[in-house]
Design an enzyme around this catalytic site. Structure first.
Site, PDB file in Angstrom:
ATOM      1  N   GLU A 154       0.867  -1.255  -0.103  1.00 59.90           N
ATOM      2  CA  GLU A 154       0.116  -0.010   0.054  1.00 59.90           C
ATOM      3  C   GLU A 154       0.838   1.302  -0.020  1.00 59.90           C
ATOM      4  O   GLU A 154       0.414   2.273   0.847  1.00 59.90           O
ATOM      5  CB  GLU A 154      -0.740   0.017   1.196  1.00 59.90           C
ATOM      6  CG  GLU A 154      -1.981  -1.223   1.159  1.00 59.90           C
ATOM      7  CD  GLU A 154      -2.750  -1.212   2.405  1.00 59.90           C
ATOM      8  OE1 GLU A 154      -2.663  -0.349   3.264  1.00 59.90           O
ATOM      9  OE2 GLU A 154      -3.532  -2.433   2.564  1.00 59.90           O
ATOM     10  N   ASN A 205       2.083  -5.285  -3.155  1.00 53.77           N
ATOM     11  CA  ASN A 205       0.585  -5.393  -3.023  1.00 53.77           C
ATOM     12  C   ASN A 205      -0.226  -4.242  -2.426  1.00 53.77           C
ATOM     13  O   ASN A 205       0.417  -3.270  -1.835  1.00 53.77           O
ATOM     14  CB  ASN A 205       0.480  -6.196  -1.743  1.00 53.77           C
ATOM     15  CG  ASN A 205      -0.814  -7.122  -1.416  1.00 53.77           C
ATOM     16  OD1 ASN A 205      -1.308  -7.521  -2.093  1.00 53.77           O
ATOM     17  ND2 ASN A 205      -1.299  -6.615  -0.092  1.00 53.77           N
ATOM     18  N   HIS A 265     -10.611  -6.145  -2.248  1.00 58.14           N
ATOM     19  CA  HIS A 265     -11.737  -6.000  -1.117  1.00 58.14           C
ATOM     20  C   HIS A 265     -12.848  -5.148  -1.965  1.00 58.14           C
ATOM     21  O   HIS A 265     -12.746  -3.918  -2.312  1.00 58.14           O
ATOM     22  CB  HIS A 265     -11.267  -5.019  -0.043  1.00 58.14           C
ATOM     23  CG  HIS A 265     -10.233  -5.808   0.752  1.00 58.14           C
ATOM     24  ND1 HIS A 265     -10.280  -6.883   1.517  1.00 58.14           N
ATOM     25  CD2 HIS A 265      -8.897  -5.390   1.093  1.00 58.14           C
ATOM     26  CE1 HIS A 265      -9.174  -7.286   2.083  1.00 58.14           C
ATOM     27  NE2 HIS A 265      -8.402  -6.376   1.594  1.00 58.14           N
ATOM     28  N   GLU A 321      -6.275 -10.526  -0.924  1.00 60.84           N
ATOM     29  CA  GLU A 321      -7.124 -10.590   0.083  1.00 60.84           C
ATOM     30  C   GLU A 321      -8.648 -10.241  -0.243  1.00 60.84           C
ATOM     31  O   GLU A 321      -9.284  -9.743   0.142  1.00 60.84           O
ATOM     32  CB  GLU A 321      -6.674  -8.970   0.749  1.00 60.84           C
ATOM     33  CG  GLU A 321      -5.255  -8.945   1.030  1.00 60.84           C
ATOM     34  CD  GLU A 321      -4.863  -7.719   1.904  1.00 60.84           C
ATOM     35  OE1 GLU A 321      -5.772  -6.890   2.243  1.00 60.84           O
ATOM     36  OE2 GLU A 321      -3.657  -7.303   1.841  1.00 60.84           O
ATOM     37  N   ASP A 362     -12.407 -10.251  -0.510  1.00 56.51           N
ATOM     38  CA  ASP A 362     -13.610 -10.465   0.193  1.00 56.51           C
ATOM     39  C   ASP A 362     -14.781  -9.406  -0.691  1.00 56.51           C
ATOM     40  O   ASP A 362     -14.303  -8.294  -1.416  1.00 56.51           O
ATOM     41  CB  ASP A 362     -13.545 -10.353   1.633  1.00 56.51           C
ATOM     42  CG  ASP A 362     -12.747  -8.879   2.026  1.00 56.51           C
ATOM     43  OD1 ASP A 362     -12.653  -7.906   0.894  1.00 56.51           O
ATOM     44  OD2 ASP A 362     -12.169  -8.547   2.946  1.00 56.51           O
TER      45      ASP A 362
END
Ligand code: G3I
Length: 486
Positions: free
Chosen positions: A149, A191, A227, A256, A258
């Site tokens: 990030e 990432n 996400h 990640e 979701d």
């Protein structure tokens, strides 16, 4: 039924004959196309039987959700604590799963002492942290999120302002170089979130990866956190965005995942994401950020594949169906890394002795042992004859390939530790079996041949083929060993 039970007992996934029934778990299904299916795991949930039951049944990759972060692993400067991360790593390896390391350098979840540093003090503390943690886990990590990030949201494409960024724009490459020097066997990933479609932020990451590849900064993969919710839906160009990064010569991974929602809408979105990955040959795997909805950092959005009781949701079925039906029949293939081998002096810390996981993928194939640091061996064909959580490999042929002073770490190529029957290869002795256990790599300082290229660290589906090569750091006569295992 009896045959199916036999296969289950062996823990193997056999090639699907036309008309054969589909794989029934996420991990086995993903393995059919050479990919992994992972979950973020919290150490304090490893005593929850329902949680562990699902984890062990469904997943082939694990990411520690918080336990490898800077505040967790170096709470006091220079004092490292690995107990919780080790619990996850050991559980994964004991159950035939691999590990994505998360995350070495990040502006968030820094220990207080690091938050109070700046300038050269912070830079050297960051590099030391990367070095120490990557060294400690050397040989046990499939891929590291080296930097997490680092770019700002919004339309500027700028770097995120942070104490790390203020140490100089080259902090990211410094982290990657330190990680490569500490663990040459792990894939090194950048990432981020909100980079899942083409936008100013992902364009900036793209430009950085392009620059790193051009300058030989070691980077192997880009992670797309993914996400999603109603405010941040799956982008229409999700697959295209994955593909353009893959075209730069890096693997891409969904790291990640979701998706908030319920019912068929949520299920459809999961299916879309899975199909996008399967359509990109260098998309090597998918990780969901938790197991049950109640385990999620966004629990109120019910964004995962299992409900709070551990029941499979429609999103699970859509994911499994997409894994079983979509995607190429060939596994992800990658070209050998072209990055310059690290020149930094390796850390003197001795990595902990590691035990091999019980799993392994059988393979047939070969490798060519090069000499000379950094020379790239030609790629050679490799065919998996069995995949999944197979029992440890007990046979590797020929018995004495002429590999001088080193061993090939075919975990990179085969997607799981594959160990020869006899120990000498692990010790890299000349003229012994072709050694293949990355975890035993040169604890004695023996020159090693580091796995690279091919479907490095990918899992090959049963019957699938790929090629692999490796970079040599040993010396010796030219050799062209071939190996097979069963
Ligand atoms: O462990 C302490 C506990 O002792 C304390 O009582 C409690 C009080 O708040 O906090 C607990 O720590 C929390 C930790 O999760 C473990 O549950 C932290 O407050 C909380 O901030 C932390 O949140 C994590 C978050 O990263 C921090 O940024 C989430 O679990 C984790 O899922 C999340 O993961 C991130 C990825 O690393 C990077 N990408 C985004 C993703 C989601 O935010």
């Amino acid at each position: 039924m009896a045959a199916a039970a036999g296969v289950a007992a062996l823990g193997t996934t056999l090639a699907l004959a036309p008309g054969a029934s589909a794989a029934t778990t996420l991990g086995a299904s993903a393995a059919q196309t050479g990919r992994y299916f992972g979950a973020a795991v919290a150490a304090n949930k490893l005593s929850d039987a329902t949680y562990v039951g699902i984890l062990n049944r469904e997943f082939t990759m694990v990411t520690p959700e918080n336990e490898m972060k800077w505040d967790a692993t170096e709470p006091t400067q220079g004092q490292f604590t690995y107990a919780n991360a080790d619990r996850i790593v050991n559980h994964a390896r004991a159950n035939g799963m691999r590990v994505r390391g998360h995350a070495l350098a990040w502006h968030s979840q820094q220990p207080g002492w690091a938050q109070n540093l700046s300038g050269t003090g912070l830079r050297s503390a960051m590099v030391n942290h990367v070095t120490q943690v990557a060294t400690y886990y050397r040989g046990k990590i499939y891929a590291w999120d080296v930097v997490n990030e680092a770019f700002a949201d919004g339309g500027t494409g700028a770097r995120r302002d942070s104490n790390l960024q203020r140490t100089g724009n080259d902090w990211i490459e410094a982290a990657f170089r330190a990680a490569r020097a500490a663990d040459p066997t792990a894939k090194l990933c950048y990432n981020d979130y909100n980079t899942d479609g083409q936008n100013a932020k992902s364009n900036a990451v793209y430009a950085m990866v392009q620059d790193f590849k051009a300058r030989g900064v070691p980077i192997d993969c880009v992670g797309f956190q993914s996400h999603f919710n109603s405010a941040s839906p799956v982008p229409a160009d999700y697959q295209a965005n994955l593909q353009r990064f893959a075209n730069l010569g890096v693997d891409v991974q969904i790291t990640e995942l979701d998706i908030e929602g319920s019912g068929s809408a949520q299920a459809d979105n999961y299916g879309r994401v899975v199909r996008a990955c399967l359509a990109v040959s260098r998309c090597t795997g998918i990780t969901v950020w938790g197991i049950r909805d109640t385990d999620s950092w966004r629990a109120s959005g019910n964004p995962l594949l299992f409900d709070g009781s551990g029941n499979k949701k429609p999103a699970y079925t859509a994911t499994l169906d997409a894994l079983n039906s979509g995607g190429p029949t060939t596994p992800p293939t990658t070209t050998p890394p072209t990055t310059t081998p690290p020149t930094a002096t390796p850390p003197t810390t001795t990595p902990p002795p590691s035990t091999p996981p019980p799993g392994g993928s059988a393979l047939e194939g070969g490798g060519e042992g090069p000499q000379g640091r950094g020379r790239q061996a030609p790629s050679v064909p490799l065919t998996v004859v069995k995949s999944g959580r197979a029992p440890a490999i007990t046979k590797l042929e020929p018995a004495a390939p002429d590999v001088a002073a080193g061993h090939a770490e075919t975990e990179n190529a085969c997607g799981a530790d594959v160990r020869p029957e006899h120990a000498p290869a692990d010790r890299g002795e000349a003229g012994t079996h072709l050694g293949v256990a990355r975890s035993a790599r040169s604890a004695e300082g023996i020159p090693a041949i580091h796995g690279g290229g091919g479907s490095q660290n990918g899992q090959l589906g049963a019957g699938a083929s790929t090629t692999f090569g490796f970079q040599g750091t040993g010396v010796g006569p030219s050799a062209t060993p071939t190996c097979s295992a069963s």
